[in-house]
Design a protein around this motif. Structure first.
Motif, PDB file in Angstrom:
ATOM      1  N   ALA A 156     -11.923  -1.177   4.521  1.00 42.64           N
ATOM      2  CA  ALA A 156     -10.529  -1.350   4.930  1.00 42.64           C
ATOM      3  C   ALA A 156      -9.592  -0.668   3.933  1.00 42.64           C
ATOM      4  O   ALA A 156      -8.648   0.024   4.321  1.00 42.64           O
ATOM      5  CB  ALA A 156     -10.208  -2.841   5.018  1.00 42.64           C
ATOM      6  N   ILE A 157      -9.877  -0.864   2.663  1.00 39.29           N
ATOM      7  CA  ILE A 157      -8.983  -0.343   1.621  1.00 39.29           C
ATOM      8  C   ILE A 157      -8.928   1.183   1.667  1.00 39.29           C
ATOM      9  O   ILE A 157      -7.889   1.791   1.400  1.00 39.29           O
ATOM     10  CB  ILE A 157      -9.433  -0.915   0.248  1.00 39.29           C
ATOM     11  N   GLN A 158     -10.036   1.818   2.047  1.00 36.88           N
ATOM     12  CA  GLN A 158     -10.011   3.279   2.188  1.00 36.88           C
ATOM     13  C   GLN A 158      -9.274   3.712   3.446  1.00 36.88           C
ATOM     14  O   GLN A 158      -8.587   4.728   3.456  1.00 36.88           O
ATOM     15  CB  GLN A 158     -11.444   3.816   2.249  1.00 36.88           C
ATOM     16  N   SER A 159      -9.436   2.933   4.526  1.00 33.69           N
ATOM     17  CA  SER A 159      -8.896   3.420   5.805  1.00 33.69           C
ATOM     18  C   SER A 159      -7.437   3.038   6.022  1.00 33.69           C
ATOM     19  O   SER A 159      -6.704   3.746   6.719  1.00 33.69           O
ATOM     20  CB  SER A 159      -9.756   2.923   6.962  1.00 33.69           C
ATOM     21  N   ILE A 160      -6.986   1.932   5.411  1.00 33.59           N
ATOM     22  CA  ILE A 160      -5.636   1.425   5.700  1.00 33.59           C
ATOM     23  C   ILE A 160      -4.533   2.458   5.406  1.00 33.59           C
ATOM     24  O   ILE A 160      -3.652   2.675   6.247  1.00 33.59           O
ATOM     25  CB  ILE A 160      -5.411   0.071   4.983  1.00 33.59           C
ATOM     26  N   PRO A 161      -4.542   3.146   4.265  1.00 33.33           N
ATOM     27  CA  PRO A 161      -3.454   4.105   4.032  1.00 33.33           C
ATOM     28  C   PRO A 161      -3.397   5.195   5.103  1.00 33.33           C
ATOM     29  O   PRO A 161      -2.304   5.636   5.496  1.00 33.33           O
ATOM     30  CB  PRO A 161      -3.801   4.712   2.659  1.00 33.33           C
TER      31      PRO A 161
ATOM     32  N   ILE B 143       3.179  -2.470  -8.348  1.00 25.78           N
ATOM     33  CA  ILE B 143       3.194  -1.454  -7.277  1.00 25.78           C
ATOM     34  C   ILE B 143       3.852  -2.003  -6.011  1.00 25.78           C
ATOM     35  O   ILE B 143       4.619  -1.318  -5.340  1.00 25.78           O
ATOM     36  CB  ILE B 143       1.738  -0.994  -6.952  1.00 25.78           C
ATOM     37  N   VAL B 144       3.555  -3.250  -5.679  1.00 23.08           N
ATOM     38  CA  VAL B 144       3.996  -3.805  -4.388  1.00 23.08           C
ATOM     39  C   VAL B 144       5.395  -4.418  -4.556  1.00 23.08           C
ATOM     40  O   VAL B 144       5.601  -5.301  -5.396  1.00 23.08           O
ATOM     41  CB  VAL B 144       2.977  -4.856  -3.885  1.00 23.08           C
ATOM     42  N   ASP B 145       6.349  -3.939  -3.754  1.00 20.95           N
ATOM     43  CA  ASP B 145       7.750  -4.346  -3.918  1.00 20.95           C
ATOM     44  C   ASP B 145       7.985  -5.817  -3.605  1.00 20.95           C
ATOM     45  O   ASP B 145       8.670  -6.519  -4.334  1.00 20.95           O
ATOM     46  CB  ASP B 145       8.651  -3.505  -2.997  1.00 20.95           C
ATOM     47  N   ASP B 146       7.417  -6.281  -2.472  1.00 18.46           N
ATOM     48  CA  ASP B 146       7.699  -7.653  -2.049  1.00 18.46           C
ATOM     49  C   ASP B 146       6.829  -8.625  -2.847  1.00 18.46           C
ATOM     50  O   ASP B 146       5.589  -8.577  -2.771  1.00 18.46           O
ATOM     51  CB  ASP B 146       7.398  -7.792  -0.546  1.00 18.46           C
ATOM     52  N   PRO B 147       7.474  -9.503  -3.630  1.00 19.58           N
ATOM     53  CA  PRO B 147       6.670 -10.375  -4.520  1.00 19.58           C
ATOM     54  C   PRO B 147       5.705 -11.292  -3.774  1.00 19.58           C
ATOM     55  O   PRO B 147       4.628 -11.587  -4.274  1.00 19.58           O
ATOM     56  CB  PRO B 147       7.711 -11.180  -5.292  1.00 19.58           C
ATOM     57  N   VAL B 148       6.073 -11.732  -2.586  1.00 17.40           N
ATOM     58  CA  VAL B 148       5.170 -12.635  -1.846  1.00 17.40           C
ATOM     59  C   VAL B 148       3.923 -11.857  -1.411  1.00 17.40           C
ATOM     60  O   VAL B 148       2.782 -12.309  -1.559  1.00 17.40           O
ATOM     61  CB  VAL B 148       5.899 -13.252  -0.624  1.00 17.40           C
ATOM     62  N   THR B 149       4.133 -10.640  -0.901  1.00 20.30           N
ATOM     63  CA  THR B 149       2.989  -9.808  -0.493  1.00 20.30           C
ATOM     64  C   THR B 149       2.145  -9.465  -1.721  1.00 20.30           C
ATOM     65  O   THR B 149       0.908  -9.518  -1.677  1.00 20.30           O
ATOM     66  CB  THR B 149       3.486  -8.507   0.180  1.00 20.30           C
ATOM     67  N   ALA B 150       2.814  -9.120  -2.809  1.00 19.35           N
ATOM     68  CA  ALA B 150       2.081  -8.753  -4.026  1.00 19.35           C
ATOM     69  C   ALA B 150       1.179  -9.903  -4.464  1.00 19.35           C
ATOM     70  O   ALA B 150      -0.001  -9.711  -4.772  1.00 19.35           O
ATOM     71  CB  ALA B 150       3.059  -8.396  -5.143  1.00 19.35           C
TER      72      ALA B 150
ATOM     73  N   SER C  17      -6.939   5.159  -2.582  1.00 17.35           N
ATOM     74  CA  SER C  17      -5.943   6.228  -2.693  1.00 17.35           C
ATOM     75  C   SER C  17      -4.678   5.723  -2.035  1.00 17.35           C
ATOM     76  O   SER C  17      -4.470   5.885  -0.826  1.00 17.35           O
ATOM     77  CB  SER C  17      -6.442   7.498  -2.012  1.00 17.35           C
ATOM     78  N   GLY C  18      -3.867   5.029  -2.805  1.00 12.48           N
ATOM     79  CA  GLY C  18      -2.561   4.574  -2.321  1.00 12.48           C
ATOM     80  C   GLY C  18      -2.591   3.287  -1.521  1.00 12.48           C
ATOM     81  O   GLY C  18      -1.674   3.014  -0.740  1.00 12.48           O
ATOM     82  N   TYR C  19      -3.623   2.448  -1.717  1.00  9.39           N
ATOM     83  CA  TYR C  19      -3.752   1.230  -0.906  1.00  9.39           C
ATOM     84  C   TYR C  19      -2.576   0.281  -1.113  1.00  9.39           C
ATOM     85  O   TYR C  19      -1.889  -0.093  -0.165  1.00  9.39           O
ATOM     86  CB  TYR C  19      -5.073   0.526  -1.238  1.00  9.39           C
ATOM     87  N   TYR C  20      -2.328  -0.117  -2.356  1.00 10.45           N
ATOM     88  CA  TYR C  20      -1.304  -1.148  -2.569  1.00 10.45           C
ATOM     89  C   TYR C  20       0.084  -0.646  -2.157  1.00 10.45           C
ATOM     90  O   TYR C  20       0.874  -1.384  -1.571  1.00 10.45           O
ATOM     91  CB  TYR C  20      -1.307  -1.618  -4.034  1.00 10.45           C
ATOM     92  N   ALA C  21       0.361   0.635  -2.417  1.00 10.09           N
ATOM     93  CA  ALA C  21       1.690   1.181  -2.069  1.00 10.09           C
ATOM     94  C   ALA C  21       1.919   1.188  -0.560  1.00 10.09           C
ATOM     95  O   ALA C  21       3.070   1.173  -0.088  1.00 10.09           O
ATOM     96  CB  ALA C  21       1.830   2.593  -2.634  1.00 10.09           C
ATOM     97  N   THR C  22       0.835   1.178   0.201  1.00  7.51           N
ATOM     98  CA  THR C  22       0.971   1.170   1.663  1.00  7.51           C
ATOM     99  C   THR C  22       1.779  -0.048   2.125  1.00  7.51           C
ATOM    100  O   THR C  22       2.500   0.003   3.124  1.00  7.51           O
ATOM    101  CB  THR C  22      -0.446   1.143   2.311  1.00  7.51           C
TER     102      THR C  22
ATOM    103  N   ARG D  43       2.401  -4.758   7.542  1.00 11.84           N
ATOM    104  CA  ARG D  43       2.556  -6.152   7.100  1.00 11.84           C
ATOM    105  C   ARG D  43       1.180  -6.777   6.841  1.00 11.84           C
ATOM    106  O   ARG D  43       0.178  -6.353   7.425  1.00 11.84           O
ATOM    107  CB  ARG D  43       3.350  -6.972   8.102  1.00 11.84           C
ATOM    108  N   LEU D  44       1.215  -7.754   5.973  1.00 10.42           N
ATOM    109  CA  LEU D  44      -0.014  -8.445   5.588  1.00 10.42           C
ATOM    110  C   LEU D  44       0.019  -9.853   6.159  1.00 10.42           C
ATOM    111  O   LEU D  44       1.015 -10.557   6.015  1.00 10.42           O
ATOM    112  CB  LEU D  44      -0.104  -8.523   4.057  1.00 10.42           C
TER     113      LEU D  44
END
Ligand code: FAD
Ligand code: NAP
Length: 866
Positions: free
Chosen positions: A191-196, A310-317, A336-341, A348-349
């Protein structure tokens, strides 16, 4: 012609045509044996044939994750990136298959459904889904550790009306998510590879996360100049270094604990590891990340802080931060850019720990919320839900061994293998990277090569030796399973609900599946099995059966490593030194040993000995409010070496674990003061402390004795004298690997008198310095020889399996029991004379010391504050 000499259709049947199957076919062909491979896919590649999801690429650098057996490939194939994509790896494997013309021996689109061992012919009968049966002498499962997808154990699966994709069975034609609403279930590596990439196409992307994973950036791009320079300088040497590394990738081995450096140094190392962009860098930054929870947490927190940054929204982070298992105990992901996605507005998570999936529906996915349910509607759902790892592909075939036993039944409580390559009752069946081998914890390309070579060499050995059948012995297999579990128990891996533990598949037994001892150690062990004449195997042919029974590794893993380390140091034996030199040597060694835990108070003092002499003591007081029971402790050192502080770490450990005051008292040493000076001092000290219990912060009537080795000898003697000479009252005796007798003829001396640090030569040296031969029968020297042991206080006796003193300790335990004394005896499996006291150096002794402390608590009826 007898049944056994009947010819099979093929010498070898291989199942699978991935990295392993291809190399197997090549080796077998070189050996001149006939072989065929069955592969359910319609081409070569295995993992890289099936996992075509967007973003799929390797997580071990391609310069490492590639074959080393064909050195021409290094010239013929150049990787375009550090981490090649799935299409590039698949092309590479296709290139190798073409170059060596391997496809002609592969039957594609053919699934192996069953395999039956025929004892009369000593052949395997392999059943395929085309209805055919093929006979072979050797049957090799090269079926992959991650090739069977786990069932999607979610309600309503199959009811969704839109597009459904599984990362592990991705379509061959391109999938385009442009303009679509997509749901992804799972947040593992796939998932982490494909999500971005899915996010870059989809209109809306919703990720359903049950457990967050630790992921570090791949920093993919061209191979770094330093890496290229290193490998190009001497490829053969580089590959060889990889073979003898712990992960299958050459790396510097960390020598420091994460807890022994400053915060600044720690952060600097983690940052460097982060920038390195490899899955091994962070776990290898310090030597205890995978064994010490506190050390691990420093690395885990480093990654969590990266996620937060990296992740802007503290709840998501926070939801993306793994907090329920130690870093590295689930496969670390490389992204490659997972968290920034997650900073993109259309991503959304959904945290399934807060809002579990209720059901998949025709329109999408319903999750449970505080006020009922929320429905998410999708055009496509991607299942990135993982695999039935390591055992799945093996037990999904109906494999019937000797006496009609099914492999899946034999493994119902977890896999039973010898070296991860064979299993009892299934002769001539080999597994490549099977459970209880390093496999998935390593650069698998390299581990596959090692297994293929070992299997092929074994087949070759049997052929040249005129043998036809090989099978591990039950003793060897049980020993290996135990050893594999012993290694796991030294680590944090069992703490995670990971696929390494089988925990991702409902109902699968929870055991550590891969071998945690490392590629180098494992390779050495496999080589040793061969060097020792296939130790642990039964081999048969026309001329009969040979059994070479035995267990390849019996020592606890960390004890074995310590012995190897000592051997490498090639230190002079103590018995070649004078007592003065031996004392200095022993003090120098002790100064290098790790410290014990903190206690409430440490106090040094002196008390009177037997001869008007002063005896040093060191007192260890628990942090809890006193008064406390008192344990008088006598140090080890063969009556020649040591002092009141030389067993400091052990005394601290006993103090913390038992909640008792430990008073470590010195005694006069030989040869300056020979027998009976030491036990006389010991007895004088016990009497004096008994008379001054209040001064020591003790509880009147709660006094026990303890000791290690010669110190345990003194403790035992003192206990007898207290019984015979009017007190004081002793509540219990804790004897760790005691000297109880002067007889060197017991089997433990013959079996363990050399190679386990305390040797027969050293014991001889100790006794010679300590006591005249005529005195050694005296019960004050050999307490086992006391006229009677009746009426002695309760005892806990610890003996170690590989200790020359084992049998005399056990004889004392038996004699005490015969005399009606309440005795608890623990034989510490895989331990040596010096290993149990090695606090904070050897983890395997922890449970033994825990039991020792329990025994101390049990000696004091009123109880000790917990
Ligand atoms: P596989 O490649 O799994 O091949 C086994 C083959 O056997 C399959 O083609 C399957 O169809 C066939 N098969 C199974 N059962 C049967 C049957 N009953 N009948 C017929 N055919 C059968 N490891 C690393 O070291 N580094 C990495 O970077 C890495 N990345 C990975 C990425 C992904 C997405 C996955 C899933 C795994 C990754 N791995 C990685 C592990 C990877 O599985 C191994 O590196 C390696 O490819 C395994 O090769 P193999 O030949 O042993 O097994
Ligand atoms: P995985 O690591 O097992 O991840 C599966 C994910 O699906 C987990 O997040 C899991 O959550 C989730 N999941 C499973 N069942 C679920 C359910 N019923 N409901 C909700 N969520 C569920 O599988 P993977 O990502 O395919 O990776 C497997 C291994 O293959 C990797 O560890 C790695 O060794 C290899 N691989 C390597 C690469 C690479 O980078 N080269 C890429 C892909 C795979 P839980 O954790 O809560 O179970």
């Amino acid at each position: 012609m007898n049944e056994q000499s009947r010819s099979p259709e093929f010498d070898v049947v291989v199942v699978g045509a991935g990295v392993a199957g291809l190399y197997l076919l090549h080796r077998l062909r070189e050996m001149g044996v006939t072989a065929v491979a069955f592969e359910s896919g319609d081409d070569v590649g295995g993992t890289w044939y099936w996992n075509r999801y967007p973003g799929a690429r390797c997580d071990v650098q391609s310069i490492d994750y590639s074959y080393s057996w064909d050195t021409e490939l290094d010239e013929q194939w150049e990787w375009s990136e550090r981490y090649a994509t799935q299409p590039e790896i698949l092309r590479y494997l296709g290139f190798v298959a073409d170059k060596h013309d391997l496809r002609r021996d592969i039957r594609f689109s053919t699934r192996v459904d069953g395999a039956v061992w025929n004892d009369a012919t000593s052949l395997w009968e392999i059943a395929t889904d085309d209805g055919a049966t093929t006979t072979c002498r050797y049957y090799v499962m090269a079926t992959g550790c991650l090739s069977v997808m786990k069932d999607a154990d979610i309600a309503g699966v199959g009811t969704f009306d839109g597009e459904v994709y599984y990362t592990g069975r991705w379509p061959h034609e391109e999938v385009d998510f442009t303009g679509k609403r997509v749901g992804v279930i799972g947040t593992g590596s796939s998932a982490i590879q494909s999500i971005p990439i899915i996010a870059s196409q989809a209109d809306e992307l919703t990720i359903f996360q049950r457990t967050p994973n630790f992921s570090i950036p791949a920093y993919n791009g061209p191979v770094r100049p330093a890496d290229a320079a290193r490998i190009n300088a001497d490829r053969a040497a580089y590959r060889e270094e990889a073979r003898w590394s712990s992960s299958g990738v050459p790396r510097e081995v960390a020598e420091l604990s994460a807890l022994e450096v400053t915060e600044e140094v720690r952060q600097e190392r983690y940052e460097r590891a982060w920038q390195e962009g490899t899955i091994f860098s962070l776990m290898g930054a310090f030597n205890d990340i995978l064994t010490n929870a506190d050390a691990n947490d420093t690395a885990a927190e480093f990654v969590r802080n990266k996620i937060r940054s990296i992740v802007d929204d503290p709840v998501t982070a926070e939801a993306l931060c793994p907090k329920t298992y130690p870093l590295g105990t689930k496969r670390l992901c490389l992204d490659s850019g997972y968290y920034a996605t997650f900073n993109q507005p259309h991503v959304r998570l959904v945290d399934l720990r807060e809002n579990p999936i209720q059901s998949i529906t025709g329109a999408g996915i319903d999750v449970v919320t505080a006020d009922g349910a929320t429905s998410y509607e999708f055009d496509a759902i991607v299942f990135a839900t993982g695999f039935d790892a390591m055992t799945g592909a093996i037990v999904s075939v109906d494999i019937t061994g000797r006496d009609g036993v099914q492999l899946r039944d034999r493994w119902a409580d977890g896999p039973h293998t010898y070296l991860g390559v064979m299993s009892v009752g299934f002769p001539n069946l080999f597994m490549v990277t099977g459970p209880q081998s390093p496999s998935v914890l390593s650069n698998m390309a390299l581990s596959i090569e090692q297994h293929v070579d070992w299997i092929c060499d074994t087949i070759e050995h049997l052929r040249t030796d005129g043998k036809a059948v090989i099978e591990p012995t039950p003793v060897a297999e049980a020993g290996w399973v135990r050893h594999s579990n012993d290694f796991a128990d030294l680590t944090l891996f069992p703490q995670a609900n990971s696929w390494y533990m089988g925990a991702n598949v409902p109902g699968k037994p929870r055991v550590v599946l891969p071998y945690l001892g490392g590629v180098d150690r494992y390779r050495k062990t496999c080589d040793q099995v061969v060097e020792r004449g296939y130790l642990g195997f039964e081999v048969s042919g026309e001329e009969g059966t040979e059994v070479n029974d035995g267990v390849i590794i019996q020592l606890q893993p960390d004890v074995g490593i310590m012995i190897e380390f000592m051997e490498e140091l090639a230190l002079p034996p103590m018995d070649s030194m004078s007592p003065v030199e031996a004392r200095a040597f022993s003090e120098a060694m002790a100064a290098e040993s790790p410290a014990g835990p903190d206690v409430g108070q440490v106090l040094d003092g002196t008390l009177p000995g037997a001869d008007g002499n002063d005896l040093d003591f060191r007192l260890y007081r628990p942090a809890e409010q006193g008064p406390h029971p008192i344990v008088i402790y006598f140090h080890g050192g063969g009556w020649v070496i040591g002092n009141a502080t030389s067993d400091d770490a052990l005394c601290r450990d006993l103090c913390v674990r038992s909640g008792a005051v430990i008073v470590s008292v010195d005694y006069r040493h030989a040869p300056e003061a020979r027998f009976p000076a030491a036990p006389d001092d010991g007895f004088a000290a016990v009497r004096w402390i008994a008379d001054h219990v209040d001064d020591f912060g003790g509880v009147p009537g709660q006094l026990a004795v303890a000791g290690w080795s010669a110190g345990a000898n003194i403790a035992a003697v003192v206990t007898q004298r207290a019984r015979d000479e009017g007190g004081p009252e002793i509540s219990g005796q804790l004897l760790l690997t005691p000297v109880t007798d002067c007889d060197f003829t017991r089997p433990s001396y013959t079996e363990n008198g050399d190679g386990y640090i305390l040797t027969t030569a050293l014991m001889t040296w100790f006794w010679d310095h300590y006591a005249d031969v005529a005195d050694r029968d005296d019960p004050r020297a050999s307490p086992l020889r006391a006229e009677s042991l009746a009426g002695l206080p309760p005892a806990m006796i610890v003996t170690c399996e590989f200790d020359p003193l084992r049998d005399e300790g056990e004889a004392y335990a038996a004699a005490l029991a015969d005399a009606g004394v309440d005795v608890r005896h623990r034989r510490a499996r895989g331990q040596i004379h010096t290993s149990v006291p090695a606090v904070n150096a050897l983890l395997s002794g922890v449970s033994v010391r825990g039991e020792m402390a329990d025994a101390l608590r049990g000696f004091f009826p009123a109880g000790v504050p917990a």
